[in-house]
Design a protein around this motif. Structure first.
Motif, PDB file in Angstrom:
ATOM      1  N   ALA A 294       0.831  -1.210   0.000  1.00 30.47           N
ATOM      2  CA  ALA A 294       0.000   0.000   0.000  1.00 30.47           C
ATOM      3  C   ALA A 294       0.860   1.252   0.000  1.00 30.47           C
ATOM      4  N   LEU A 295       1.900   1.281   0.831  1.00 34.46           N
ATOM      5  CA  LEU A 295       2.793   2.445   0.887  1.00 34.46           C
ATOM      6  C   LEU A 295       3.574   2.595  -0.417  1.00 34.46           C
ATOM      7  N   LYS A 296       3.969   1.462  -1.007  1.00 34.70           N
ATOM      8  CA  LYS A 296       4.695   1.512  -2.282  1.00 34.70           C
ATOM      9  C   LYS A 296       3.800   2.086  -3.383  1.00 34.70           C
ATOM     10  N   TYR A 297       2.553   1.626  -3.444  1.00 35.99           N
ATOM     11  CA  TYR A 297       1.648   2.104  -4.482  1.00 35.99           C
ATOM     12  C   TYR A 297       1.292   3.586  -4.274  1.00 35.99           C
ATOM     13  N   GLN A 298       1.211   4.004  -3.010  1.00 39.10           N
ATOM     14  CA  GLN A 298       0.971   5.424  -2.739  1.00 39.10           C
ATOM     15  C   GLN A 298       2.164   6.268  -3.158  1.00 39.10           C
ATOM     16  N   ALA A 299       3.369   5.728  -3.001  1.00 34.89           N
ATOM     17  CA  ALA A 299       4.561   6.453  -3.438  1.00 34.89           C
ATOM     18  C   ALA A 299       4.555   6.626  -4.964  1.00 34.89           C
ATOM     19  N   ILE A 300       4.169   5.578  -5.683  1.00 32.75           N
ATOM     20  CA  ILE A 300       4.033   5.692  -7.140  1.00 32.75           C
ATOM     21  C   ILE A 300       2.941   6.700  -7.476  1.00 32.75           C
ATOM     22  N   ASN A 301       1.871   6.670  -6.697  1.00 33.39           N
ATOM     23  CA  ASN A 301       0.765   7.608  -6.873  1.00 33.39           C
ATOM     24  C   ASN A 301       1.255   9.053  -6.802  1.00 33.39           C
ATOM     25  N   SER A 302       2.217   9.319  -5.924  1.00 34.26           N
ATOM     26  CA  SER A 302       2.719  10.684  -5.759  1.00 34.26           C
ATOM     27  C   SER A 302       3.459  11.159  -7.005  1.00 34.26           C
ATOM     28  N   ILE A 303       4.097  10.242  -7.727  1.00 25.15           N
ATOM     29  CA  ILE A 303       4.768  10.616  -8.980  1.00 25.15           C
ATOM     30  C   ILE A 303       3.730  11.031 -10.019  1.00 25.15           C
ATOM     31  N   LEU A 304       2.657  10.253 -10.125  1.00 24.91           N
ATOM     32  CA  LEU A 304       1.586  10.587 -11.067  1.00 24.91           C
ATOM     33  C   LEU A 304       0.956  11.924 -10.718  1.00 24.91           C
ATOM     34  N   ALA A 305       0.794  12.192  -9.428  1.00 20.42           N
ATOM     35  CA  ALA A 305       0.221  13.474  -8.994  1.00 20.42           C
ATOM     36  C   ALA A 305       1.099  14.630  -9.417  1.00 20.42           C
ATOM     37  N   LEU A 306       2.415  14.475  -9.262  1.00 21.56           N
ATOM     38  CA  LEU A 306       3.345  15.544  -9.651  1.00 21.56           C
ATOM     39  C   LEU A 306       3.241  15.848 -11.137  1.00 21.56           C
ATOM     40  N   ILE A 307       3.165  14.812 -11.943  1.00 19.36           N
ATOM     41  CA  ILE A 307       3.059  15.010 -13.398  1.00 19.36           C
ATOM     42  C   ILE A 307       1.772  15.769 -13.723  1.00 19.36           C
ATOM     43  N   ALA A 308       0.661  15.360 -13.101  1.00 14.61           N
ATOM     44  CA  ALA A 308      -0.627  16.027 -13.345  1.00 14.61           C
ATOM     45  C   ALA A 308      -0.582  17.477 -12.886  1.00 14.61           C
ATOM     46  N   GLN A 309       0.027  17.740 -11.739  1.00 15.39           N
ATOM     47  CA  GLN A 309       0.118  19.111 -11.228  1.00 15.39           C
ATOM     48  C   GLN A 309       0.985  19.983 -12.130  1.00 15.39           C
ATOM     49  N   ALA A 310       2.043  19.409 -12.687  1.00 16.88           N
ATOM     50  CA  ALA A 310       2.890  20.159 -13.611  1.00 16.88           C
ATOM     51  C   ALA A 310       2.109  20.550 -14.864  1.00 16.88           C
ATOM     52  N   PHE A 311       1.315  19.626 -15.390  1.00 20.30           N
ATOM     53  CA  PHE A 311       0.497  19.944 -16.560  1.00 20.30           C
ATOM     54  C   PHE A 311      -0.548  21.002 -16.223  1.00 20.30           C
ATOM     55  N   CYS A 312      -1.083  20.955 -15.018  1.00 24.52           N
ATOM     56  CA  CYS A 312      -2.043  21.975 -14.612  1.00 24.52           C
ATOM     57  C   CYS A 312      -1.407  23.355 -14.638  1.00 24.52           C
ATOM     58  N   MET A 313      -0.200  23.485 -14.092  1.00 22.08           N
ATOM     59  CA  MET A 313       0.476  24.776 -14.078  1.00 22.08           C
ATOM     60  C   MET A 313       0.720  25.296 -15.495  1.00 22.08           C
ATOM     61  N   LEU A 314       1.026  24.388 -16.409  1.00 19.37           N
ATOM     62  CA  LEU A 314       1.308  24.789 -17.778  1.00 19.37           C
ATOM     63  C   LEU A 314       0.050  25.200 -18.539  1.00 19.37           C
ATOM     64  N   LEU A 315      -1.086  24.601 -18.210  1.00 18.34           N
ATOM     65  CA  LEU A 315      -2.274  24.734 -19.052  1.00 18.34           C
ATOM     66  C   LEU A 315      -3.422  25.521 -18.426  1.00 18.34           C
ATOM     67  N   ILE A 316      -3.394  25.769 -17.104  1.00 19.67           N
ATOM     68  CA  ILE A 316      -4.567  26.333 -16.440  1.00 19.67           C
ATOM     69  C   ILE A 316      -4.894  27.738 -16.922  1.00 19.67           C
ATOM     70  N   ASP A 317      -3.887  28.526 -17.298  1.00 20.40           N
ATOM     71  CA  ASP A 317      -4.167  29.868 -17.805  1.00 20.40           C
ATOM     72  C   ASP A 317      -4.630  29.855 -19.257  1.00 20.40           C
ATOM     73  N   LYS A 318      -4.603  28.677 -19.864  1.00 23.08           N
ATOM     74  CA  LYS A 318      -5.140  28.515 -21.214  1.00 23.08           C
ATOM     75  C   LYS A 318      -6.541  27.917 -21.174  1.00 23.08           C
ATOM     76  N   PHE A 319      -6.722  26.837 -20.432  1.00 21.95           N
ATOM     77  CA  PHE A 319      -8.014  26.157 -20.368  1.00 21.95           C
ATOM     78  C   PHE A 319      -9.032  26.904 -19.516  1.00 21.95           C
ATOM     79  N   GLY A 320      -8.559  27.598 -18.484  1.00 26.21           N
ATOM     80  CA  GLY A 320      -9.480  28.289 -17.587  1.00 26.21           C
ATOM     81  C   GLY A 320      -9.834  27.457 -16.374  1.00 26.21           C
ATOM     82  N   ARG A 321     -10.431  28.132 -15.374  1.00 22.74           N
ATOM     83  CA  ARG A 321     -10.731  27.490 -14.097  1.00 22.74           C
ATOM     84  C   ARG A 321     -12.020  26.675 -14.157  1.00 22.74           C
ATOM     85  N   ARG A 322     -13.040  27.252 -14.736  1.00 18.21           N
ATOM     86  CA  ARG A 322     -14.389  26.689 -14.689  1.00 18.21           C
ATOM     87  C   ARG A 322     -14.497  25.309 -15.349  1.00 18.21           C
ATOM     88  N   PRO A 323     -14.142  25.140 -16.635  1.00 18.19           N
ATOM     89  CA  PRO A 323     -14.291  23.809 -17.236  1.00 18.19           C
ATOM     90  C   PRO A 323     -13.390  22.761 -16.597  1.00 18.19           C
TER      91      PRO A 323
END
Length: 497
Positions: A294-323
């Motif tokens: 469980a702890l190992k899979y959560q650690a992998i989960n944190s890598i996926l979260a970082l990637i998603a958060q990085a894409f959010c920072m790159l795209l949020i001012d283009k896509f907008g908040r609402r959609p």
């Protein structure tokens, strides 16, 4: 160095306070799930819930105190206070000999995190250019993800390789390192220019604005225009001064913004993210997955979260908040429906951990990607940008308090609820994600790229309807779009020069 790069790097450093929060979110599952912790404290489900929830309870009060502190002492000193409080709490936790010491350390560290998570998005939104404001304030969630990433792998490494109390003391002690760096260096960074102007230090405010946006050139056209807008807005706010938090409740425009900010933070906690983060070992055990895995899979989960958060920072001012937040909640809903079905059909006694277990793991990973791209970052971005200068610190304070209140609730009841009703508990989060999406569709306006000084006159005008869909809101949506286009054009002209 380009001004946008400088603003971003200042935002990155301030976000070290968010690393502390993210680290704690990730580390506590390993702490309460470790064998040495269980042997030393012999804690029951309610006591484990208290270990988790006292941190967020302390953060609730930290966010409360950070509001007036941010207005009175400034953004930087408030960050310093938060870092020092966290250091004290972290030291007590690391050295805990009884569970009562752990309770006290968790509460004090939470107090510090409350200061930090409340004031950092405010500071970031006030130093950032409108065209990158979402990216800069989105750093709060990204750096939170960095903290969770570090905690996940450190916890897993200590869990699998250590058996003494070092199994959980080392992970708790490491969290103090970024707090030391933040406390030592924060006063070397610029104060918010809006706070300086608001406190009769206009010359310093202009100089800081120029340093942030024009490499120190106080005669720059954009700097002069922004400085004039800040002065005009603050002059109006002083004439209609909010003497206390009362203004947020009696002024219709301010109350609408407060309601939205608090609702966003509450809704984010009710997506179920904290239940998974805090009690991953307990939840994964429901489908027959061991604590180690469980702890190992959560650690992998944190890598996926970082990637998603990085894409959010790159795209949020283009896509907008609402959609983004609407779609994110819908995806979360689907993931929780699938996870609930898997938990119901394949309990631990069916020995299905190898088949259904992998299905459950993949669903939690997909859920985390969705949350980390949409709901998590926007829960900090939107509250930090919708208030005016005069109410921003107070409004974000109440919104952050709401986040920690619901976080505390989830932290206290999850372990007990999972023991009592099992998979049925997760139906709650499927329903909440669906209702979140509907709520945001009806009441959340688009704020991307709109200058802070125009929030009150364009999007949150006194006569603007609360329901943002339909013909009644067309004029306000058009005005917001016009403000965004105007700012983009100004940026383009500046780049040409």
């Amino acid at each position: 160095m380009k001004p946008h790069t400088y603003q971003f790097l200042v935002g990155v450093f301030a976000s070290m306070g968010s690393v502390l929060y993210g680290y704690d979110l990730g580390v506590i599952a390993g702490v309460v799930g470790s064998t040495s912790y269980a042997a030393l404290f012999n804690a029951n489900a309610a006591q484990n819930g208290a270990v988790v929830s006292l941190f967020t309870g302390g953060a609730f009060f930290g966010a409360l105190f950070a509001g007036p502190a941010g207005d009175t002492l400034g953004r930087r000193l408030t960050i310093l206070i938060g870092a020092l409080l966290f250091l004290l709490g972290g030291a007590i936790q690391t050295a805990a000999q009884t569970i009562n010491y752990l309770y006290g350390g968790r509460a004090i560290a939470g107090l510090g995190v409350g200061f930090l998570t409340m004031i950092i998005p405010v500071y970031q939104s006030e130093i950032a250019h409108p065209s990158i404001r979402g990216r800069v304030t989105g750093l709060q969630q990204f750096m939170l993800g960095i903290g969770a990433f570090l905690a996940g792998w450190i916890s897993w490494g200590c869990f699998t390789n250590l058996s003494s109390s070092a199994q959980w003391r080392i992970p708790l002690g490491i969290q103090m390192v970024p707090a030391v760096v933040l406390a030592a260096l924060i006063l070397l960074f610029p104060e918010s220019p809006r706070w300086l102007v608001d406190h009769d230090r206009a010359d310093e405010g202009l100089a800081t604005l120029a340093a942030l946006h024009a490499s120190g050139d106080a005669s720059d056209a954009w700097v002069r225009a922004e400085f004039a807008a800040i002065q005009e807005t603050i002059r109006f706010e002083h004439e209609h001064e909010a003497k206390s938090y009362k203004e947020l409740f009696v002024n219709p425009s301010a109350f609408r913004r407060l309601f939205l900010a608090m609702a966003i933070q509450a809704a984010t906690q009710m997506t179920g993210v904290s239940a998974i983060q805090y009690f991953s070992v307990t939840i994964f055990a429901q489908i027959g997955i061991s604590a180690d895995d469980a702890l190992k899979y959560q650690a992998i989960n944190s890598i996926l979260a970082l990637i998603a958060q990085a894409f959010c920072m790159l795209l949020i001012d283009k896509f907008g908040r609402r959609p983004t937040i609407i779609v994110g909640n819908l995806v979360n809903c689907v993931m929780f429906i699938v996870a609930t079905i898997l938990l119901a059909k394949f309990p631990p006694d069916t020995n299905s951990g190898g088949t259904a277990g992998w299905g459950f793991i993949i669903v939690t990973w997909l859920y985390n990607i969705s949350f980390s791209f949409a709901c998590g970052p926007l829960s900090w971005i939107i509250p930090a940008e919708i208030f005016d200068t005069h109410t921003r610190s107070k409004g974000v304070s109440l919104a952050t308090m709401t986040s920690f209140a619901f976080n505390t609730l989830i932290g206290q009841i999850t372990s007990i609820a999972v023991d009592a009703v099992g998979w049925r508990y997760f139906i709650l989060f499927a329903v909440c994600n669906a209702s979140n999406a509907l709520f945001f569709y009806l009441v959340l306006p688009e704020t991307k790229r709109v200058p802070l000084e125009q929030m009150s006159t364009v999007i949150f005008a006194r006569d603007a309807p609360w329901i943002v869909v339909g013909k009644r809101n067309e004029a306000y949506r058009a005005a917001a779009a016009a403000a965004e286009v105007e700012k983009v054009d100004l940026d383009d002209k500046k780049d040409e020069v």
